[in-house]
Structure formats: structure tokens, C-alpha cells
Motif scaffolding. Structure first.
Motif, short mmCIF file in Angstrom:
data_model
loop_
_atom_site.label_atom_id
_atom_site.label_comp_id
_atom_site.label_asym_id
_atom_site.label_seq_id
_atom_site.Cartn_x
_atom_site.Cartn_y
_atom_site.Cartn_z
N LEU A 80 0.82 -1.21 0.00
CA LEU A 80 0.00 0.00 0.00
C LEU A 80 0.85 1.26 0.00
CD1 LEU A 80 -2.88 -1.12 2.37
CD2 LEU A 80 -2.89 -0.98 -0.12
N GLY A 81 2.03 1.19 0.61
CA GLY A 81 2.96 2.32 0.55
C GLY A 81 3.43 2.58 -0.87
N GLY A 82 3.69 1.49 -1.60
CA GLY A 82 4.06 1.64 -3.01
C GLY A 82 2.93 2.25 -3.83
N LEU A 83 1.70 1.79 -3.57
CA LEU A 83 0.54 2.36 -4.26
C LEU A 83 0.37 3.83 -3.91
CD1 LEU A 83 -2.05 2.01 -5.97
CD2 LEU A 83 -3.21 1.32 -3.85
N LEU A 84 0.53 4.16 -2.65
CA LEU A 84 0.41 5.56 -2.21
C LEU A 84 1.43 6.44 -2.93
CD1 LEU A 84 -0.91 7.42 0.17
CD2 LEU A 84 1.37 7.20 1.11
N VAL A 87 0.48 6.77 -6.79
CA VAL A 87 -0.67 7.64 -7.04
C VAL A 87 -0.37 9.08 -6.63
CG1 VAL A 87 -3.11 8.06 -6.48
CG2 VAL A 87 -2.31 5.73 -6.86
N ALA A 88 0.36 9.26 -5.53
CA ALA A 88 0.68 10.61 -5.05
C ALA A 88 1.53 11.39 -6.04
CB ALA A 88 1.37 10.54 -3.70
N SER A 89 2.38 10.70 -6.80
CA SER A 89 3.23 11.42 -7.75
C SER A 89 2.41 12.08 -8.85
CB SER A 89 4.27 10.47 -8.36
OG SER A 89 3.63 9.48 -9.14
N ASP A 94 -3.43 13.68 -0.79
CA ASP A 94 -4.80 13.47 -0.29
C ASP A 94 -5.55 12.46 -1.15
OD1 ASP A 94 -4.24 15.27 1.66
OD2 ASP A 94 -5.45 16.90 0.84
N THR A 95 -5.46 12.60 -2.47
CA THR A 95 -6.13 11.65 -3.36
C THR A 95 -5.52 10.27 -3.23
OG1 THR A 95 -6.66 13.41 -4.92
CG2 THR A 95 -6.68 11.17 -5.78
N ALA A 96 -4.20 10.19 -3.16
CA ALA A 96 -3.51 8.90 -3.02
C ALA A 96 -3.93 8.21 -1.73
CB ALA A 96 -2.00 9.09 -3.06
N PHE A 97 -4.04 8.97 -0.65
CA PHE A 97 -4.45 8.38 0.63
C PHE A 97 -5.88 7.85 0.52
CE2 PHE A 97 -5.71 8.69 5.19
CZ PHE A 97 -4.77 7.81 5.69
N LEU A 101 -7.13 4.00 1.01
CA LEU A 101 -8.21 3.66 1.94
C LEU A 101 -9.30 2.84 1.25
CD1 LEU A 101 -8.50 6.97 3.95
CD2 LEU A 101 -7.70 4.78 4.79
N LEU A 102 -9.59 3.14 -0.01
CA LEU A 102 -10.59 2.35 -0.73
C LEU A 102 -10.09 0.92 -0.96
CD1 LEU A 102 -12.01 4.96 -3.24
CD2 LEU A 102 -13.00 4.17 -1.08
N VAL A 103 -8.80 0.75 -1.19
CA VAL A 103 -8.23 -0.60 -1.28
C VAL A 103 -8.38 -1.31 0.07
CG1 VAL A 103 -6.09 -1.91 -1.63
CG2 VAL A 103 -6.66 -0.01 -3.16
N ASN A 104 -8.18 -0.56 1.15
CA ASN A 104 -8.39 -1.12 2.50
C ASN A 104 -9.85 -1.53 2.70
OD1 ASN A 104 -6.03 -1.27 4.21
ND2 ASN A 104 -5.83 0.92 3.85
#
Length: 132
Positions: A80-84, A87-89, A94-97, A101-104
């Protein structure tokens, strides 16, 4: 409860106030409630697992369960850190988080479905053992 709180926190991430301190202020109450929900989830889980195994292998089961929990947390954080980060890049933190959370949410729904299935299997086994 966990899914509802994850959705609320995701909504705050997607549509919440701009600025770090304002977002953190809105995050506090659902974040605390989410932590409490996790505590309510994992403590009974250990009891359910330990109740389902023979006493002869309870020590082994407890060790394996603890190890799997820790390994799952480590793998989940890395994934999830890799996904964050990915997406954050492109979309910002905020959107990446919110996406993470939706994956969670999907993970929590899968956990809940597995718990229901395992509960039914255990009740069936107990009923069959009582009949014998």
C-alpha cells in the motif's frame, strides 16, 4: 464499522478541507474510532482461531498466527505504501491516501466475508460433532 470508518476517512481525503492542519483536524475523530474498531476486530480473532484447533497444537498455532499477522502487516504496508507513492506522484497525497483507503475497504470486506464463511463452517462442524 471498519468499512464505514474507512469510507468516511477516504471521503475526507478526497473532498476534505485543503491544508495539512485542517485535514488532520477532520481526520482525528474517525481515525481514533478506526483504531478502536481494529482493536475490537483482532482480539476476538485470536480467540476464534485458537478455539478451532486441538489443544495439542495450540502453542504452534499461536506462533504461526502471530507470525502470519506480522508478515501480513509488513507486506500490506509495503504494497500500500508503493501504491500511495505511485498515485501521489500524479494526483497528490490526499487523493492517493483516499485511493489506498478504498483498497483497504476491499480488504476489510474480504476479511468480513471470510469471517462469515469460517463461522458457518465452524458452526456446521460443531453441530455435526454434537449429533455424533
Amino acid at each position: 464499522m471498519q468499512v464505514a470508518l474507512l469510507v468516511i476517512i477516504a471521503a475526507i481525503s478526497f473532498a476534505g478541507p485543503e491544508g495539512r492542519w485542517q485535514w488532520e483536524l477532520w481526520f482525528q475523530l474517525p481515525g481514533i474510532a478506526y483504531g478502536a474498531a481494529l482493536g475490537l476486530q483482532f482480539a476476538p480473532l485470536i480467540g476464534v482461531v485458537m478455539e478451532a484447533v486441538p489443544t495439542e497444537i495450540a502453542g504452534l498455532t499461536g506462533g504461526l498466527f502471530s507470525t502470519m499477522q506480522q508478515a501480513s502487516v509488513a507486506i500490506g504496508i509495503a504494497t500500500l505504501g508503493g501504491l500511495l507513492t505511485t498515485v501521489a506522484s500524479d494526483s497528490g497525497f490526499d487523493t492517493a491516501f483516499g485511493v489506498v483507503l478504498l483498497v483497504n475497504v476491499l480488504g476489510a470486506l474480504a476479511f468480513g466475508a471470510a469471517a462469515l464463511v469460517l463461522g458457518r463452517v465452524q458452526r456446521r462442524r460443531t453441530a455435526q460433532a454434537d449429533v455424533r
